[in-house]
Design a protein around this motif. Structure first.
Motif, PDB file in Angstrom:
ATOM      1  N   VAL A   1       3.857   7.085 -10.752  1.00  0.00           N
ATOM      2  CA  VAL A   1       5.271   7.445 -10.665  1.00  0.00           C
ATOM      3  C   VAL A   1       5.496   8.412  -9.506  1.00  0.00           C
ATOM      4  O   VAL A   1       6.467   8.287  -8.749  1.00  0.00           O
ATOM      5  CB  VAL A   1       5.753   8.051 -11.996  1.00  0.00           C
ATOM      6  N   ARG A   2       4.608   9.369  -9.360  1.00  0.00           N
ATOM      7  CA  ARG A   2       4.727  10.318  -8.243  1.00  0.00           C
ATOM      8  C   ARG A   2       4.643   9.596  -6.907  1.00  0.00           C
ATOM      9  O   ARG A   2       5.451   9.838  -5.999  1.00  0.00           O
ATOM     10  CB  ARG A   2       3.623  11.374  -8.337  1.00  0.00           C
ATOM     11  N   ALA A   3       3.664   8.705  -6.761  1.00  0.00           N
ATOM     12  CA  ALA A   3       3.492   7.978  -5.507  1.00  0.00           C
ATOM     13  C   ALA A   3       4.724   7.149  -5.174  1.00  0.00           C
ATOM     14  O   ALA A   3       5.176   7.103  -4.028  1.00  0.00           O
ATOM     15  CB  ALA A   3       2.257   7.086  -5.583  1.00  0.00           C
ATOM     16  N   VAL A   4       5.275   6.489  -6.190  1.00  0.00           N
ATOM     17  CA  VAL A   4       6.475   5.672  -5.983  1.00  0.00           C
ATOM     18  C   VAL A   4       7.648   6.561  -5.592  1.00  0.00           C
ATOM     19  O   VAL A   4       8.416   6.233  -4.682  1.00  0.00           O
ATOM     20  CB  VAL A   4       6.804   4.866  -7.258  1.00  0.00           C
ATOM     21  N   PHE A   5       7.799   7.699  -6.261  1.00  0.00           N
ATOM     22  CA  PHE A   5       8.925   8.579  -5.961  1.00  0.00           C
ATOM     23  C   PHE A   5       8.852   9.114  -4.533  1.00  0.00           C
ATOM     24  O   PHE A   5       9.874   9.220  -3.854  1.00  0.00           O
ATOM     25  CB  PHE A   5       8.983   9.749  -6.943  1.00  0.00           C
ATOM     26  N   ILE A   6       7.659   9.452  -4.070  1.00  0.00           N
ATOM     27  CA  ILE A   6       7.527   9.974  -2.707  1.00  0.00           C
ATOM     28  C   ILE A   6       7.950   8.917  -1.689  1.00  0.00           C
ATOM     29  O   ILE A   6       8.545   9.228  -0.655  1.00  0.00           O
ATOM     30  CB  ILE A   6       6.094  10.470  -2.449  1.00  0.00           C
ATOM     31  N   GLN A   7       7.647   7.656  -1.984  1.00  0.00           N
ATOM     32  CA  GLN A   7       8.150   6.575  -1.132  1.00  0.00           C
ATOM     33  C   GLN A   7       9.676   6.579  -1.120  1.00  0.00           C
ATOM     34  O   GLN A   7      10.306   6.406  -0.074  1.00  0.00           O
ATOM     35  CB  GLN A   7       7.641   5.221  -1.633  1.00  0.00           C
TER      36      GLN A   7
ATOM     37  N   ARG B   1       0.818  -1.189   0.000  1.00  0.00           N
ATOM     38  CA  ARG B   1       0.000   0.000   0.000  1.00  0.00           C
ATOM     39  C   ARG B   1       0.860   1.249   0.000  1.00  0.00           C
ATOM     40  O   ARG B   1       1.799   1.356   0.770  1.00  0.00           O
ATOM     41  CB  ARG B   1      -0.884  -0.019   1.253  1.00  0.00           C
ATOM     42  N   ILE B   2       0.566   2.192  -0.890  1.00  0.00           N
ATOM     43  CA  ILE B   2       1.230   3.487  -0.895  1.00  0.00           C
ATOM     44  C   ILE B   2       0.163   4.529  -0.626  1.00  0.00           C
ATOM     45  O   ILE B   2      -0.766   4.693  -1.415  1.00  0.00           O
ATOM     46  CB  ILE B   2       1.919   3.773  -2.232  1.00  0.00           C
ATOM     47  N   CYS B   3       0.269   5.213   0.472  1.00  0.00           N
ATOM     48  CA  CYS B   3      -0.779   6.127   0.897  1.00  0.00           C
ATOM     49  C   CYS B   3      -0.478   7.562   0.477  1.00  0.00           C
ATOM     50  O   CYS B   3       0.663   8.009   0.519  1.00  0.00           O
ATOM     51  CB  CYS B   3      -0.969   6.079   2.402  1.00  0.00           C
ATOM     52  N   VAL B   4      -1.520   8.260   0.060  1.00  0.00           N
ATOM     53  CA  VAL B   4      -1.408   9.661  -0.264  1.00  0.00           C
ATOM     54  C   VAL B   4      -1.299  10.483   1.012  1.00  0.00           C
ATOM     55  O   VAL B   4      -0.710  11.542   1.032  1.00  0.00           O
ATOM     56  CB  VAL B   4      -2.609  10.108  -1.112  1.00  0.00           C
TER      57      VAL B   4
ATOM     58  N   MET C   1      10.732  17.292 -13.291  1.00  0.00           N
ATOM     59  CA  MET C   1       9.704  18.005 -12.540  1.00  0.00           C
ATOM     60  C   MET C   1       8.322  17.739 -13.119  1.00  0.00           C
ATOM     61  O   MET C   1       7.347  17.531 -12.382  1.00  0.00           O
ATOM     62  CB  MET C   1      10.018  19.503 -12.533  1.00  0.00           C
ATOM     63  N   GLN C   2       8.226  17.732 -14.442  1.00  0.00           N
ATOM     64  CA  GLN C   2       6.941  17.437 -15.086  1.00  0.00           C
ATOM     65  C   GLN C   2       6.538  15.982 -14.873  1.00  0.00           C
ATOM     66  O   GLN C   2       5.377  15.685 -14.600  1.00  0.00           O
ATOM     67  CB  GLN C   2       7.031  17.740 -16.580  1.00  0.00           C
ATOM     68  N   MET C   3       7.474  15.078 -14.995  1.00  0.00           N
ATOM     69  CA  MET C   3       7.193  13.652 -14.860  1.00  0.00           C
ATOM     70  C   MET C   3       6.683  13.309 -13.465  1.00  0.00           C
ATOM     71  O   MET C   3       5.713  12.556 -13.308  1.00  0.00           O
ATOM     72  CB  MET C   3       8.463  12.846 -15.166  1.00  0.00           C
ATOM     73  N   LEU C   4       7.305  13.876 -12.446  1.00  0.00           N
ATOM     74  CA  LEU C   4       6.931  13.555 -11.066  1.00  0.00           C
ATOM     75  C   LEU C   4       5.686  14.306 -10.614  1.00  0.00           C
ATOM     76  O   LEU C   4       5.031  13.882  -9.659  1.00  0.00           O
ATOM     77  CB  LEU C   4       8.094  13.855 -10.125  1.00  0.00           C
ATOM     78  N   ASP C   5       5.376  15.422 -11.265  1.00  0.00           N
ATOM     79  CA  ASP C   5       4.126  16.140 -10.997  1.00  0.00           C
ATOM     80  C   ASP C   5       3.991  16.497  -9.518  1.00  0.00           C
ATOM     81  O   ASP C   5       2.906  16.404  -8.937  1.00  0.00           O
ATOM     82  CB  ASP C   5       2.942  15.274 -11.453  1.00  0.00           C
TER      83      ASP C   5
ATOM     84  N   GLU D   1      10.211   6.222 -16.400  1.00  0.00           N
ATOM     85  CA  GLU D   1       8.915   5.816 -15.839  1.00  0.00           C
ATOM     86  C   GLU D   1       8.817   4.298 -15.764  1.00  0.00           C
ATOM     87  O   GLU D   1       8.350   3.750 -14.758  1.00  0.00           O
ATOM     88  CB  GLU D   1       7.781   6.390 -16.684  1.00  0.00           C
ATOM     89  N   ARG D   2       9.267   3.613 -16.816  1.00  0.00           N
ATOM     90  CA  ARG D   2       9.224   2.145 -16.795  1.00  0.00           C
ATOM     91  C   ARG D   2      10.085   1.587 -15.667  1.00  0.00           C
ATOM     92  O   ARG D   2       9.672   0.670 -14.950  1.00  0.00           O
ATOM     93  CB  ARG D   2       9.693   1.591 -18.147  1.00  0.00           C
TER      94      ARG D   2
END
Length: 283
Positions: A210-216, A74-77, A196-200, A262-263
């Motif tokens: 991708v953003r959720a994974v990066f924040i982890q 689980r990846i939580c916002v 910056m655009q990719m991670l939003d 991203e992949r």
């Protein structure tokens, strides 16, 4: 703790597998979709909403699930205090414009020069020397407008952390090079902007996995953005060579670089930037 119950095969519709999730206060549904690299993604949705691509994620969800190493994670916002602190710090960095009148910005620019050319004296912050590094003119400050001060920080981090790779790309070593090569420093600014655009990260609601994974990843390493930048630069150069690209094809190479990043970020075994396959290109 949420429990996921898989429904039987008769309830499979349109190639998707639907699962029901229950907790004490709600009943929601997840839509499982098979993506590239045999990764299962789970997007969180209300019964009344429609679920298309995983980018639906931005419509008010509280968490997402993803399959890593054979288990659903689980990846939580709702971010942890550490994630929130580091995300806000990174957002602050991204909002700082390069100011040629600020002493700390001037010093960072000088630091980049001497990290790049340690044995060559800089004649001034406005000088024809900067063209050697791949800036468009005598004054590099005019090239930071697109991505701000963080793009200078990224270049400096790359130069100091992976000096061998930095120098190899700067001097266009290795491979069959085009007559019109990409300008190194300006390419670096464009890579910062692309990430910056990719991670939003500036959006108020998350819209991509991708953003959720990066924040982890950011919770594991505060320098995850800078490390990702270094990976992106070597991936871009590798693709540049593979495509036999020239200056006019830079944007196309940048798009394919983003797609590869991203992949890799969504691969099962990638928990940190260092786990990305292309991280091994750095030295």
């Amino acid at each position: 703790m949420h429990q996921i119950r898989f429904v039987n095969s008769s309830e499979r519709l349109g190639g998707e597998i639907k699962a029901r999730i229950s907790c004490s206060c709600l009943i929601k549904y997840y839509s499982f979709e098979r993506g590239e690299h045999d990764t299962d993604w789970v997007s969180y949705k209300d019964d009344s909403s429609t679920c298309g691509s995983p980018r639906w994620i931005g419509r008010g969800l509280s968490c997402v699930c993803m399959k890593r190493k054979g288990i659903y994670e689980r990846i939580c916002v709702n971010l942890s205090p550490l994630q929130e602190e580091r995300l806000q710090r990174l957002k602050h960095r991204m909002n700082i414009y390069f100011d040629p009148t600020r002493r700390d910005h001037q010093e960072a620019l000088r630091a980049l020069w001497y990290a790049t050319y340690p044995d060559q004296e800089l004649h001034g912050l406005i000088s024809d020397q900067w063209k050697e590094m791949g800036w468009q003119g005598r004054d590099p400050s005019t090239d930071f407008r697109g991505a701000g001060f963080i793009s200078l920080e990224n270049l400096l981090f790359f130069a100091k952390t992976f000096s061998t790779s930095f120098q190899r790309l700067l001097n266009k070593q290795g491979g069959k090079r085009a007559t019109w090569e990409y300008p190194f420093a300006v390419a670096g600014v464009n890579i910062t902007f692309m990430i910056m655009q990719m991670l939003d990260l500036q959006s108020t609601k998350p819209r991509t996995f991708v953003r959720a994974v990066f924040i982890q990843m950011l919770s594991e390493d505060e320098w995850a953005f800078d490390l990702l930048y270094c990976v992106a630069f070597v991936v871009m150069d590798k693709q540049w060579l593979e495509k036999n690209a020239s200056y006019m094809e830079f944007n196309e190479v940048l798009r394919s670089t983003r797609a590869q990043l991203e992949r890799e970020l969504l691969l099962d075994d990638v928990m940190r930037i260092e786990d990305m396959p292309s991280y091994s290109l750095l030295c």
